[in-house]
Design an enzyme around this catalytic site. Sequence first.
Site, PDB file in Angstrom:
ATOM      1  N   SER A 713       0.802  -1.233   0.000  1.00 23.90           N
ATOM      2  CA  SER A 713       0.000   0.000   0.000  1.00 23.90           C
ATOM      3  C   SER A 713       0.830   1.275   0.000  1.00 23.90           C
ATOM      4  O   SER A 713       0.350   2.342  -0.378  1.00 23.90           O
ATOM      5  CB  SER A 713      -0.933   0.016   1.213  1.00 23.90           C
ATOM      6  OG  SER A 713      -1.811  -1.084   1.168  1.00 23.90           O
ATOM      7  N   LYS A 756      -8.913   3.091   6.055  1.00 23.18           N
ATOM      8  CA  LYS A 756      -7.836   4.058   5.788  1.00 23.18           C
ATOM      9  C   LYS A 756      -8.352   5.487   5.690  1.00 23.18           C
ATOM     10  O   LYS A 756      -7.745   6.408   6.247  1.00 23.18           O
ATOM     11  CB  LYS A 756      -7.111   3.673   4.496  1.00 23.18           C
ATOM     12  CG  LYS A 756      -6.264   2.402   4.614  1.00 23.18           C
ATOM     13  CD  LYS A 756      -5.637   2.022   3.281  1.00 23.18           C
ATOM     14  CE  LYS A 756      -4.771   0.780   3.400  1.00 23.18           C
ATOM     15  NZ  LYS A 756      -4.191   0.372   2.103  1.00 23.18           N
TER      16      LYS A 756
END
Length: 832
Positions: A713, A756
């Site tokens: 990520s 997130k």
Amino acid sequence: MARRKKIKNDMESGVATEEVSMVAEITPELEQLSADEIKGEIPVMTLRNMIMFTGIVMPVTVGRQATLKLVHSASKNKQHIIIATQRSSEIEDPALKDLYPVAVVGRVLRIFELPGGTTTVILQASNVKVKLEELTSVEPFLKGKVSVLPEFMEMENNDEFNALMDTCLDLANQYVDASDRLSPDVTFALKNLPREHVLVNYICTNFPFSLDEKYELICKPTLKDRLYALIQVLNRETKLAELKHDIQMRTREDLDRQQREYFLQQQIKNIQDELGNSQEDEIDGLRTKGKTKKWSKEIAAAFEREVQKLERINPQSPDYNVQLSYLQTLLSLPWNLFTTDNLSILNAEKVLNKDHYGLEKVKERILEHLAVLQLKGDMKSPILCLYGPPGVGKTSLGRSIASALKRKYVRMSLGGVHDEAEIRGHRRTYIGAMPGRIIKSLIKAESSNPVIILDEIDKMGNDRQGDPASAMLEVLDPEQNNAFHDNYVDLDYDLSKVMFIATANNLDMIPTPLLDRMELIEVSGYITEEKIEIARRHLIPKEMLENGLTKTHVKFTKLAIEYIIENYTRESGVRELEKKIGKVMRRIALEIASNKFAGLHELKPDDIKQYLGVPEYSRDKYQGNEYAGVVTGLAWTAAGGEILFVETSLSKGKGGRLTLTGNLGDVMKESAMLALEYLKAHSSLLDLPDGIFDNWNIHIHVPEGAIPKDGPSAGITMVTSLASALTQRKVKANLAMTGEITLRGKVLPVGGIREKILAAKRAGITNLILCEENRKNIEEIQPLYLKGLTFHYVRDIKEVLQLALTDEKVADAIDFEAIMKKDKEAEAAEKK
């Protein structure tokens, strides 16, 4: 025939009975003969099953006509006879080869004609032992010639001989006591006979040794040798007799105990008959219950066979209880017994929303199932698998589903199960056999369509006792479980109407074939806003009730709940949050019990510190863009979303070495190398000076090095961090990003988007850069949680750099061109 044969074998045999006393009375002095007196042809009397020794008086039963003629002739003429023994008692007319060679010389003392036609003769053996040389005549009786053998029977007056005699007498008495083959009168005879060769020969003649052993004894020429051999035989026979006696006593005790138990069991049976609890009543009760069951003809026939088998078993047998337990298990199962489903969509939605906040995907799937049931009327129940982190309500969701459907609820914990028999049951041939957990759950539920929660299905193990995960394949396959076969029940059972809901934390631990049979539904972690609602609706009322408080004692503000979540918990679920709320409740309960309660507690963040102490965790906040090479990234953890910082610094050095720190995993290290290689290949994109990668070392660090970090990520975050450090340009303020990169510069989607972006929002971020393919994840999130955020969707790293980097240089920016130019001038001057 058997009795006739016994009488025949007894003829001309020794009799060691009560006649011993009579014999003792008529016994004259031992006849002393010389070799000259036994010359020529002498009558031969043959005995069966006994050998007569010298100096012994013995009663003998006579049956053969020839022998009768012999004894009458010898008695009348006062003639000596040879007393020999046949090797086999079956021979009627023995020849020389059928007789033992060694014999004794004796005479007939008396003849008794007994009632019944039998004749008993009292024989006395002399001191002479002879060897049969030949048989000279057969009619009217046997006659033969013999030669005299030495026979030294003198007593020795020494300690060894006396000890031998004592030992022999003691063993003889022990044998009489232990054996049931001798009369107790023999003990009397042993006491009264003189302690010399007469006593030894009496034992050799009358004790029931084998003929071969007696023959070996008579062959011994001296009394001392015969004593040693006799002691060996007596010692062995005494031990055997004692062993037989012990075995007989133990057998008798076992028989006595069995008889006692039998009589007690009969008494119990009689009492039960009086009370009406007989075997017949029990079997009639089983049949009566069987008639009420809604089972098929095949099951009914199998049940009747097993009942008939029970009838043939003795109630005292252990097999009776085994068979009875099996039949009771069959009757306990809910064959074709179903509860009525509540198919109201509105009611189900109301129940699910009441018990659980959020979890929209799960609720939607249950409502879909109800809708199909409502339209079709019948269908195979789905096999659902709820997976996600601990504490998010997977297990309690199953209870809510059962409540919404109005079905029975059973929970099966599979954590640590490693025996296949736990699922399929044991065969009835094993001691302590019982059905498996599936059948037990149905018996407990009392219906064939319950909701069964298979809790922690990912934590099943396997060992030498089998693989329970493989046994679950049949249970969880809609094409097979309509005929589930339990080893104990040994009959097919329909599980297709059962709604199985499995729960798991980690799908990687579940075997692929088992995973393929289940419909996977992710139960992701709760965001802060959801946790606040869960605490307000469920956790606080529950803890109030458990701690004896009411709404008049305490009230949590929204800010107080959020403060607990942000500073005292780090989890995806709400278990830790429930514990912290409970701790606050207990502290308030202590104040009330101590008479220190001052009124309603309306808790604010500052009050939480008073009850829970110093905050245990802290959330990272956005730190600004004043430094080159520092970029904010987004990460997913089991406790929810987090922001993380990627820092890049440059230092002068030849070779352009890359250093990575921060406890990074392999995937994250590869992302850093990809980012660097991409910028090397596209240095013109950022107008980077020539030679910058050869003259500057690069160090990439991700703070909080004690925490392991991995995943792709942070790919675009590392590219941006490197680009900012190499150009000394500022990164756009209040910006965070997440996405994977390729060597060609493509941006790929990543997971955990919801967690997130909520972490970014809590940290004060307003702009987010995501992959274009993650747009669909944003659309699934409620607009309420997206308020105040701006999303930028990209496909290539060039777009990321255009969005993220500003044209403004940081303060104290490094002038790479000037430094490298100065270094070159210095090198040139040094060469000159």
